[in-house]
Design an enzyme around this catalytic site. Structure first.
Site, short mmCIF file in Angstrom:
data_model
loop_
_atom_site.label_atom_id
_atom_site.label_comp_id
_atom_site.label_asym_id
_atom_site.label_seq_id
_atom_site.Cartn_x
_atom_site.Cartn_y
_atom_site.Cartn_z
N ASP A 49 0.83 -1.20 0.00
CA ASP A 49 0.00 0.00 0.00
C ASP A 49 0.86 1.26 0.00
OD1 ASP A 49 -2.70 0.99 0.02
OD2 ASP A 49 -2.41 1.61 2.09
N ASN A 77 -0.60 4.72 -1.60
CA ASN A 77 -1.07 4.58 -0.23
C ASN A 77 -2.53 4.99 -0.08
OD1 ASN A 77 -1.18 6.19 2.75
ND2 ASN A 77 -0.44 4.09 2.73
N ASP A 103 3.39 -7.49 10.08
CA ASP A 103 4.43 -7.53 11.10
C ASP A 103 4.26 -8.74 12.02
OD1 ASP A 103 2.09 -6.37 12.04
OD2 ASP A 103 3.03 -4.41 12.33
N ARG A 136 3.02 -7.73 23.29
CA ARG A 136 1.66 -7.59 22.73
C ARG A 136 0.68 -8.38 23.59
NH1 ARG A 136 -0.10 -6.64 17.29
NH2 ARG A 136 -2.36 -6.45 17.33
N ASP A 188 -11.61 -4.06 10.57
CA ASP A 188 -11.79 -5.50 10.42
C ASP A 188 -12.90 -6.06 11.30
OD1 ASP A 188 -10.32 -4.92 12.72
OD2 ASP A 188 -9.22 -6.81 12.68
N ARG A 216 5.23 -3.75 17.57
CA ARG A 216 6.47 -3.11 17.14
C ARG A 216 7.12 -2.40 18.32
NH1 ARG A 216 4.91 -0.24 11.36
NH2 ARG A 216 3.46 -1.85 10.64
#
Length: 385
Positions: A49, A77, A103, A136, A188, A216
């Site tokens: 993208d 993008n 990622d 995470r 989503d 990240r």
């Protein structure tokens, strides 16, 4: 598009929306190239993208190393993950589609196990056990056991609305399911929720660490960059799906308990005070609309008193009182317990405040009748978003 190696329908298409995900992208792609299901039974549809960090070049490198496995698209993008994910879904050919963050990465046997389970159980959606990397946080309630079939009313399915699942492609095409491209965050969740509600069977695999979600190190994941107004719009889109596809009752309550018990109160925590006053008004008004339109009073009352107060104050448009509540908790912690006429109450300053006129039961620490919500907000001072 990258070169095509075969014409046979693959068992599974892995769709990846890519935007500036180096160096994490390398581990993601390597995990796909080494899947035990083998390249003849899978394809990877990766949509770049408009990356500017070398992600596009890394995609081309892997496509050259693994001819026919990777199908690539490059586009300007779009501003979010929804548009490239929709592009990838439209060109996917597999019997099943799995969505993978660029990622994140998969364990070696993930796709083979997922396809086998979906075929064995004739499942339309299969949830693979997910674990977090780099700190995470991943809710684990839905993964307490492997199950051939789960529902919103007998599991923590409402806490698993990300699209990081295996979907039967025919389910997606039959209902024309797409991401909302106008949403920066939660794009989503309306998609996933509709798929789950329309699925004949939803299954869970909890026997293996299938999907590794990566935070990240600079916390630049899009979900960590979205602002509160983006989140209000996202929750509103989710509630529209709930309204359209469920009836009043346990299933609807189970889904809404997740959002009004967590996402919405989280918008009104200490970080709310860092917003400028106009934005505070917009967030307060947006939350108020959500509560009045979609949150049944009985649901409000199931919440802890602090969250209950936040939602009701927002629903009544009482911004100053809402800020006062947040400031009080930041300075003092939980409110003291007050005993009045044999009933325990949370002793916030707003308790029995003559100006606010909030009912005592709103502060009650034990069972009481549901809180009534106003049909319309107080108009004074509201800034419409």
């Amino acid at each position: 598009m990258g070169s095509e190696r075969r014409t046979a329908v693959p068992d599974v298409s892995v769709v990846i929306a890519v935007y500036n995900t180096m160096p994490y992208l390398t581990a993601c792609l390597e995990s796909l190239a080494t899947q035990t299901i083998g390249p003849a039974r899978m394809e990877v549809v990766a949509v770049d993208d408009g990356s500017t960090d070398g992600s596009g070049a890394e995609l081309r490198r892997f496509a050259a190393l693994h001819p026919g496995l990777f199908r690539l698209r490059h586009q300007p993008n779009s501003g979010g993950p929804a548009a490239p994910t929709n592009v990838g879904t439209a060109v996917a050919r597999g019997r099943y589609v799995l969505y993978l963050g660029a990622d994140d990465w998969l364990a070696p046997e993930a796709l083979e196990r997922l396809v086998r389970a979906a075929d064995r159980w004739d499942a339309d959606v299969v949830l693979p056990k997910q674990v977090g990397e780099n700190g995470r946080m991943v809710p684990q309630g839905i993964f307490d056991r492997t199950a051939a079939e789960v529902r919103f009313t007998d599991s923590a399915l409402a806490w698993a609305l990300a699209d990081t699942k295996l979907f039967r492609r025919e389910l997606l095409t039959r209902h024309g399911l797409r991401r909302r491209e106008d949403l920066l965050v939660h794009s989503d969740q309306p998609f996933t929720l509709e798929a789950l509600l329309r699925a004949r069977r939803v299954s869970v695999l909890a026997d293996y660490d299938y999907y590794h979600l990566v935070l990240r190190r600079d916390r630049s994941n899009v979900t960590h960059r979205a602002g509160p107004l983006d989140r209000v719009r996202g929750v509103a889109a989710i509630q529209q799906v709930v309204e359209r596809l469920t009836e009043p009752g346990p299933e609807r309550d189970a889904i809404r308990s997740r959002h009004f018990g967590w996402e919405v109160p989280q918008l009104l925590q200490e970080g709310f005070l860092t917003l400028d006053r106009a934005t505070r008004w917009q967030v307060c008004a947006g939350v108020g609309r959500l509560v009045r339109s979609h949150c049944h009073p009985a649901l409000v009352y199931r919440l802890p008193v602090p969250d209950r107060l936040r939602l009701v104050l927002a629903a009544r448009g009482r911004l100053d009182a809402l800020c006062g509540l947040i400031e009080y908790e930041a300075a003092n912690g939980p409110a003291p317990v007050l005993l009045r006429d044999g009933q325990e109450y949370a002793g916030y300053p707003a308790f029995r405040n003559r100006r606010l006129r909030l009912p005592d039961r709103l502060f009650a620490l034990s069972a009481a009748e549901p809180v009534r919500l106003p049909a319309q907000p107080r108009a004074r001072g509201l800034v419409r978003s």
